[in-house]
Enzyme design. Structure first.
Site, mmCIF file in Angstrom:
data_model
loop_
_atom_site.group_PDB
_atom_site.id
_atom_site.type_symbol
_atom_site.label_atom_id
_atom_site.label_comp_id
_atom_site.label_asym_id
_atom_site.label_seq_id
_atom_site.Cartn_x
_atom_site.Cartn_y
_atom_site.Cartn_z
ATOM 1 N N MET A 1 -12.560 6.110 -4.202
ATOM 2 C CA MET A 1 -12.786 5.184 -2.896
ATOM 3 C C MET A 1 -11.611 4.640 -2.289
ATOM 4 S SD MET A 1 -16.178 5.740 -3.146
ATOM 5 C CE MET A 1 -17.066 4.651 -2.088
ATOM 6 N N LYS A 2 -10.519 5.270 -2.330
ATOM 7 C CA LYS A 2 -9.517 4.643 -1.618
ATOM 8 C C LYS A 2 -8.981 5.851 -0.560
ATOM 9 C CE LYS A 2 -8.264 0.932 -4.054
ATOM 10 N NZ LYS A 2 -9.407 0.805 -4.689
ATOM 11 N N ILE A 3 -8.489 5.232 0.471
ATOM 12 C CA ILE A 3 -7.804 5.992 1.500
ATOM 13 C C ILE A 3 -6.355 6.643 1.305
ATOM 14 C CG2 ILE A 3 -7.583 6.420 4.081
ATOM 15 C CD1 ILE A 3 -10.520 5.976 3.341
ATOM 16 N N VAL A 4 -6.060 7.655 1.212
ATOM 17 C CA VAL A 4 -4.676 7.980 0.736
ATOM 18 C C VAL A 4 -3.841 7.914 1.767
ATOM 19 C CG1 VAL A 4 -5.499 9.698 -1.230
ATOM 20 C CG2 VAL A 4 -5.291 10.553 1.132
ATOM 21 N N ASP B 1 -13.254 10.265 6.556
ATOM 22 C CA ASP B 1 -14.173 11.418 6.541
ATOM 23 C C ASP B 1 -14.236 12.281 7.847
ATOM 24 O OD1 ASP B 1 -14.774 10.437 4.053
ATOM 25 O OD2 ASP B 1 -16.104 8.848 4.564
ATOM 26 N N THR C 1 -15.551 14.848 -1.114
ATOM 27 C CA THR C 1 -17.058 15.072 -1.210
ATOM 28 C C THR C 1 -17.733 13.681 -0.671
ATOM 29 O OG1 THR C 1 -19.095 15.541 -2.288
ATOM 30 C CG2 THR C 1 -17.288 14.547 -3.744
ATOM 31 N N HIS C 2 -18.553 13.592 0.304
ATOM 32 C CA HIS C 2 -19.220 12.397 0.913
ATOM 33 C C HIS C 2 -20.852 12.549 0.935
ATOM 34 C CE1 HIS C 2 -19.096 9.123 3.316
ATOM 35 N NE2 HIS C 2 -20.189 9.557 4.170
ATOM 36 N N ARG D 1 0.766 -1.180 0.019
ATOM 37 C CA ARG D 1 0.007 0.062 0.016
ATOM 38 C C ARG D 1 0.877 1.447 -0.320
ATOM 39 N NH1 ARG D 1 -5.861 0.274 -0.107
ATOM 40 N NH2 ARG D 1 -6.254 2.550 0.220
HETATM 41 C C1 GAR Z 1 -20.485 10.423 -4.969
HETATM 42 O O1 GAR Z 1 -21.656 10.433 -4.146
HETATM 43 C C2 GAR Z 1 -19.405 10.661 -3.813
HETATM 44 O O2 GAR Z 1 -19.903 11.539 -2.620
HETATM 45 C C3 GAR Z 1 -19.337 9.392 -3.328
HETATM 46 O O3 GAR Z 1 -19.228 8.715 -4.505
HETATM 47 C C4 GAR Z 1 -20.141 8.987 -5.363
HETATM 48 C C5 GAR Z 1 -19.255 9.349 -6.761
HETATM 49 O O4 GAR Z 1 -20.103 9.469 -7.733
HETATM 50 N N1 GAR Z 1 -18.204 9.110 -2.517
HETATM 51 C C6 GAR Z 1 -18.038 8.341 -1.397
HETATM 52 O O5 GAR Z 1 -18.925 7.491 -1.019
HETATM 53 C C7 GAR Z 1 -16.752 8.229 -0.641
HETATM 54 N N2 GAR Z 1 -16.788 7.870 0.641
HETATM 55 P P1 GAR Z 1 -19.555 9.997 -9.316
HETATM 56 O O6 GAR Z 1 -18.678 9.085 -9.554
HETATM 57 O O7 GAR Z 1 -20.639 10.272 -10.237
HETATM 58 O O8 GAR Z 1 -18.974 11.552 -8.994
#
Ligand code: GAR
Length: 203
Positions: free
Chosen positions: A88-91, A143, A106-107, A63
């Site tokens: 979707m990865k933790i840096v 987060d 963004t969450h 990692r």
């Molecule tokens: C978004 O809703 C974002 O908040 C979420 O993935 C989606 C990506 O949508 N992120 C997470 O859940 C991170 N924990 P997109 O690929 O259409 O921008």
């Protein structure tokens, strides 16, 4: 610079804002990075003429080696801000040491409620009546970094029928607008982070 794993609709909103508002938006997307070749965001970037790279965990011995490669690939574009838009990865430590205080995530939930990879599903499972989205700076937790802005979205009775797919779509509509607003404000006015408080503007 924008990092993606999925369809990239948040990335698209940023690309559209840059295309529509030009210089007055205050930011442009210098590159898009992904942790998987199937990320739809890569095609969106290519269509917009933005350079891309893929940095997969499985191509690295461990990692930390992946984190180093991601750090170097990102640093090559010398970004002012790194936007994690569905990444979707933790840096890791090295990425944070290099870009800490400049990484925006963004969450799809109102943090500190429902952090992690399943923010929408977890809010439904809890029976929340209101959820939403959070744009925040990334720190070394999951987060947990300082919140920049949040918007609420109501949970409807029908949302239980499809495990949150429609709810996630409604959240994403709001989220795209919020992310575009936040990135533009940070880029145009500058900002400082004092503890958990984010202030817009240079002193
Ligand atoms: C978004 O809703 C974002 O908040 C979420 O993935 C989606 C990506 O949508 N992120 C997470 O859940 C991170 N924990 P997109 O690929 O259409 O921008």
């Amino acid at each position: 610079m924008v990092l993606v794993s999925g369809s990239g609709s948040n990335l698209q909103a940023l690309l559209d804002a840059v295309a529509e508002q030009g210089e007055s938006y205050g930011a442009r997307v210098v590159a898009v990075g992904a942790d998987r070749t199937s990320a739809g965001g890569l095609e969106r970037a290519e269509r917009a003429g933005v350079p891309t790279f893929v940095c997969r965990v499985r191509d690295h011995a461990h990692r930390a080696a992946w984190d180093r490669a991601l750090t170097e690939a990102t640093a090559a574009y010398a970004p002012d801000l790194v936007i994690s838009a569905g990444f979707m990865k933790i840096v890791g430590e090295e990425f944070l040491a290099r870009f800490g205080g400049r990484i925006v995530n963004t969450h799809p939930a109102l943090l500190p409620s429902f952090p992690g990879a399943h923010g929408v599903r977890d809010a439904l499972a809890y029976g929340a009546k209101v959820t939403g989205c959070t744009v925040h700076f990334v720190d070394d937790g999951v987060d947990t970094g300082p919140v920049i802005a949040q918007r609420a979205v109501e949970v409807l009775e029908e949302d239980y029928a499809d495990e949150g797919a429609a709810l996630h779509e409604r959240i994403k509509e709001v989220e795209r607008g919020l992310l575009v607003d936040v990135v533009g404000l940070l880029a145009r006015y500058g900002y400082s982070i004092e503890g958990r408080k984010v202030r817009l503007g240079h002193e």
